[in-house]
Write an enzyme that holds these catalytic residues in place. Structure first.
Site: not given
Ligand code: UD1
Ligand code: MG
Length: 450
Positions: A15, A141, A155
């Protein structure tokens, strides 16, 4: 023992609509990633692991700059936050302390908050989650609690209407014993609405084993995550607003606070005065009582007590201004020291140089420091006087109490006390100007007659 910092930075950040990986977009003069690392530094981490994925090579290169001791591990497929943490298993093999999970796109977590999480761990919680009361819980979450105990995190996509009504939300920051956390993430399933391995599921899994989880609550402003350019711009605004307020509280005069721009590490002493439209890049220290006048741009420099900079001055990395120095309008200083009381007041470029105590550099002086391949140094002694429009062709040294005549191109060292003059001699042609003008005017009126 100690703490291992795990920074999740593999996400796509699609985004942002950018070629640059999201965590490398700058906020307050440093990539987003640097802000998380900086907060984490409050815990004096024994190990740092950055999980990279999208734009891994660039994120790894930036990490090497920001935290050379950090280990980068690649998550080749983004299968969820739990899966991301699982990638650190090798890097943390045998690590005996706690792990703290941070996100690379969440720049405002404060050191105090992380210390509060550490205190909660010390007080007996097996897992500590950083929560916040969300003004608009939306897609965050939800933290399902019972008194002090955190039961699980659900979530938004998987939540029941009752759970969605909760406004205590998950920031994503979590702390637990490293080996416990690694064991729990290894056992996760992706049986959920997103088909992802959720880090958040480790809470319920831990509880099923008898582990106790607790929530530490922080202000929502700290948990702000960046997903879009608009959010990045809003985060910059929020940062600047706080930095301005802090400077004013610290006794700094800001003539027009809304137009002063700080970097993440700007240090300004009490009773310093900052004029309108001043920009501080990274690495600036301004001592007490110094004055930075309007429209100046500073980065990587140090301005001592009683120094005066600007208006319209540019201090670049390595500019070191001693007490009571003056740098005036349209002057650029790079990798150069000005000793006490030295003055460069107008229209000059001083690069790779040392200017001695109480020396005066006249208007339009240029240190010719670059030959197209190498950079060379210029040294000017104490109490010297550089005439206007002098070119100092480096490497060159001007002695103490020496002078250059206006317009001199200095190509040889000037001994102490000497004056260098290097310019063509002037010749006056008596009456020439008047005769010449008369001739031109006559020519013009002759043309007009046609
Ligand atoms: C996550 C949390 C949610 C919380 C929110 C806060 C989980 C399942 N959910 O959701 O409870 O309220 O953050 O912003 O954890 N990332 C990786 N590898 C992956 C996926 C994500 O490195 O496979 C990193 C992303 O780059 C980011 C962070 O983890 O920095 C969070 O990932 P994102 O996809 O934004 O999680 P949310 O769905 O926002
Ligand atoms: Mg997110």
């Amino acid at each position: 023992m100690g703490v291992a910092l795990i920074v999740l930075a593999a996400g796509q950040g699609s985004r942002m609509n950018s070629e640059l990986p999201k965590v490398l977009h700058p906020l307050a003069g440093a990539p987003l990633l640097a802000h998380g690392l900086r907060a984490g530094a409050a815990l004096d981490p024994a190990r740092i692991v950055v999980v990279t994925g999208h734009g891994a090579a660039a994120v790894e290169a930036a990490t090497a700059q920001l935290a050379p001791e950090a280990i980068c591990v690649r998550q080749t497929e983004q299968l969820g936050t739990g899966h991301a943490v699982a990638q650190t298993a090798q890097a943390l093999a045998g690590f005996g302390g706690d792990a703290l999970v941070l996100y690379g796109d969440t720049p405002f977590i404060s050191p105090e908050t992380l210390l509060a999480m550490q205190a909660a761990r010390a007080a007996g919680a097996d897992m500590v989650v950083l929560g916040f009361e969300a003004a608009d819980p939306g897609r965050y979450g939800r933290l399902v609690t019972d008194g002090d105990a955190l039961l699980r995190i659900v979530e938004a996509k998987d939540a029941t209407p009752d759970e969605l009504a909760l406004d205590l939300c998950n920031s994503g920051v979590m702390m637990a014993d490293a080996q416990v956390l690694l064991r729990l993430v290894a056992g996760l399933s992706n049986d959920n609405a997103s088909r992802e391995y959720y880090l958040t599921d480790t809470i319920a899994a831990g509880r099923a084993e008898g582990l106790r989880a607790r929530v530490v609550v922080c202000p929502e402003a700290e948990t702000l995550g960046i997903n879009t350019r608009a959010e990045l711009a809003a985060a910059e605004q929020a940062f600047q607003a706080r930095a301005r307020a802090r400077a004013l509280e610290d006794g700094v005069t800001l003539a027009d606070p809304a137009t002063t721009y700080f970097a993440f590490d700007t240090v300004i002493g009490r009773d310093a005065t900052i004029g309108p439209q001043v920009v501080f890049g990274p690495g600036v220290t301004v001592e007490s009582g110094a004055e930075i006048r309007a429209f100046s741009h500073l980065e990587g420099c140090h301005v001592s007590r009683g120094a005066r900079v600007g208006p319209f001055a540019r201090l670049r990395p390595g500019a070191e201004l001693a007490e009571n120095t003056h740098v005036g309008n349209f002057v650029e200083i790079k990798n150069a020291t000005l000793a006490q009381g030295a003055k460069v007041n107008h229209l000059s470029y001083i690069g790779d140089a040392a200017i001695g105590e109480a020396s005066n550099v006249g208007a339009g002086t240029i240190t010719c420091n670059y030959d197209g391949v190498f950079k060379h140094r210029t040294e000017i002694g104490a109490r010297s006087f550089i005439g206007s429009n002098t070119c100092l062709v480096a490497p060159v040294r001007v002695g103490d109490e020496a002078m250059t005549a206006t317009g001199t191109v200095v190509t040889q060292d000037i001994p102490d006390g000497a004056m260098a003059v290097g310019r063509t001699r002037q010749e006056n042609k008596p009456g020439f100007a008047r005769r010449f003008m008369t001739m031109l005017r006559a020519r013009k009126s002759a043309k007009g007659a046609h």
